[in-house]
Scaffold this motif. Structure first.
Motif, mmCIF file in Angstrom:
data_model
loop_
_atom_site.group_PDB
_atom_site.id
_atom_site.type_symbol
_atom_site.label_atom_id
_atom_site.label_comp_id
_atom_site.label_asym_id
_atom_site.label_seq_id
_atom_site.Cartn_x
_atom_site.Cartn_y
_atom_site.Cartn_z
ATOM 1 N N GLN A 124 0.833 -1.201 0.000
ATOM 2 C CA GLN A 124 0.000 0.000 0.000
ATOM 3 C C GLN A 124 0.865 1.247 0.000
ATOM 4 O O GLN A 124 0.578 2.225 -0.688
ATOM 5 C CB GLN A 124 -0.922 0.014 1.221
ATOM 6 N N ARG A 125 1.915 1.204 0.779
ATOM 7 C CA ARG A 125 2.824 2.339 0.869
ATOM 8 C C ARG A 125 3.516 2.570 -0.469
ATOM 9 O O ARG A 125 3.625 3.697 -0.932
ATOM 10 C CB ARG A 125 3.844 2.092 1.990
ATOM 11 N N GLN A 126 3.942 1.483 -1.115
ATOM 12 C CA GLN A 126 4.589 1.622 -2.418
ATOM 13 C C GLN A 126 3.620 2.202 -3.445
ATOM 14 O O GLN A 126 4.008 3.044 -4.255
ATOM 15 C CB GLN A 126 5.127 0.276 -2.895
ATOM 16 N N GLU A 127 2.389 1.752 -3.420
ATOM 17 C CA GLU A 127 1.382 2.277 -4.346
ATOM 18 C C GLU A 127 1.157 3.766 -4.114
ATOM 19 O O GLU A 127 1.064 4.557 -5.052
ATOM 20 C CB GLU A 127 0.072 1.497 -4.203
ATOM 21 N N LEU A 128 1.087 4.145 -2.852
ATOM 22 C CA LEU A 128 0.916 5.552 -2.519
ATOM 23 C C LEU A 128 2.087 6.374 -3.045
ATOM 24 O O LEU A 128 1.903 7.428 -3.650
ATOM 25 C CB LEU A 128 0.773 5.734 -1.003
ATOM 26 N N TYR A 129 3.308 5.883 -2.840
ATOM 27 C CA TYR A 129 4.483 6.620 -3.316
ATOM 28 C C TYR A 129 4.536 6.679 -4.844
ATOM 29 O O TYR A 129 5.003 7.663 -5.411
ATOM 30 C CB TYR A 129 5.769 6.043 -2.737
ATOM 31 N N LYS A 130 4.039 5.665 -5.525
ATOM 32 C CA LYS A 130 3.969 5.716 -6.992
ATOM 33 C C LYS A 130 3.061 6.862 -7.429
ATOM 34 O O LYS A 130 3.381 7.602 -8.349
ATOM 35 C CB LYS A 130 3.441 4.402 -7.558
ATOM 36 N N LEU A 131 1.913 6.966 -6.755
ATOM 37 C CA LEU A 131 0.974 8.044 -7.084
ATOM 38 C C LEU A 131 1.579 9.403 -6.740
ATOM 39 O O LEU A 131 1.455 10.352 -7.519
ATOM 40 C CB LEU A 131 -0.350 7.842 -6.345
ATOM 41 N N ILE A 132 2.209 9.508 -5.594
ATOM 42 C CA ILE A 132 2.808 10.773 -5.171
ATOM 43 C C ILE A 132 3.882 11.215 -6.149
ATOM 44 O O ILE A 132 4.010 12.401 -6.463
ATOM 45 C CB ILE A 132 3.351 10.664 -3.729
ATOM 46 N N ASN A 133 4.660 10.262 -6.670
ATOM 47 C CA ASN A 133 5.722 10.609 -7.621
ATOM 48 C C ASN A 133 5.198 11.167 -8.931
ATOM 49 O O ASN A 133 5.944 11.773 -9.685
ATOM 50 C CB ASN A 133 6.625 9.398 -7.892
ATOM 51 N N GLN A 134 3.912 11.004 -9.184
ATOM 52 C CA GLN A 134 3.313 11.550 -10.400
ATOM 53 C C GLN A 134 2.854 12.995 -10.204
ATOM 54 O O GLN A 134 2.455 13.652 -11.149
ATOM 55 C CB GLN A 134 2.138 10.672 -10.839
ATOM 56 N N LEU A 135 2.910 13.478 -8.977
ATOM 57 C CA LEU A 135 2.504 14.847 -8.664
ATOM 58 C C LEU A 135 3.636 15.828 -8.953
ATOM 59 O O LEU A 135 4.790 15.442 -9.117
ATOM 60 C CB LEU A 135 2.110 14.945 -7.182
ATOM 61 N N GLY A 136 3.295 17.107 -8.963
ATOM 62 C CA GLY A 136 4.291 18.161 -9.122
ATOM 63 C C GLY A 136 5.100 18.333 -7.849
ATOM 64 O O GLY A 136 4.788 17.754 -6.799
#
Length: 183
Positions: A124-136
């Motif tokens: 779950q944490r990895q998925e969250l960080y994947k999404l966060i890395n797509q942000l500005g």
């Protein structure tokens, strides 16, 4: 004449010894501060790193910048606010220099240990960080601080924006993450 020479020599020796003691004390205080703030530094660097080498480079660069700035820290803000600010500025500068979009990196045992006491599973944490890395850049900084449960006032101080602006941007980022996770 010889007596004056010994007095001057002794005075110089005492001054050099005092400076050495101050330097050692400052180094010890700094090392204690780094040990206490290590998790914060790793989290910020992890958000902006594209691989393990970048993570290590960012961590070292951040510690170096903290060391350079340490004598000038006046205590006008909380220590964690100051550390966040230096870490984020270091990472953003690193990104500008490399001019690449960060990618997610696999969570190694070393990095996972930094987040060991947080809730949620590693996937779950990895998925969250994947999404966060797509942000500005600013969005990543905001969500990181929100995940750290920082107050809006503290976020505003760290990022150099108003408290109201933090609230508005944070709501937009959370909505954006929700939409991204549903896709």
């Amino acid at each position: 004449m010889a007596c004056n020479f010994f007095i001057v020599s002794a005075t110089n020796w005492v001054q050099r010894k005092s400076e050495t003691m101050k330097t050692t004390q400052t180094e010890n205080e700094f090392l204690d501060m780094i040990a206490a703030q290590k998790r914060i530094i790793y989290k910020v660097c992890y958000i902006y790193a594209k691989d393990q080498d970048d993570l290590n480079d960012l961590f070292q660069e951040t510690v170096l910048n903290l060391w350079k700035s340490y004598p000038h820290f006046r205590g006008d803000s909380k220590l964690t606010t100051w550390v966040y600010r230096i870490a984020m500025n270091t990472c953003i500068t690193f990104l500008r220099r490399s001019n690449t979009r960060p990618q997610t990196i696999p969570m190694t045992a070393e990095v996972a240990g930094q987040f060991a006491d947080e809730e949620g599973t590693a996937s779950q944490r990895q998925e969250l960080y994947k999404l966060i890395n797509q942000l500005g850049k600013l969005e990543r900084a905001l969500i990181l601080l929100w995940l750290e449960e920082r107050s809006y006032q503290e976020m505003a101080e760290i990022l150099g924006i108003s408290k109201n602006n933090v609230a508005v941007k944070l709501n937009r980022v959370r909505e954006k993450l929700k939409k991204m996770s549903n896709n």
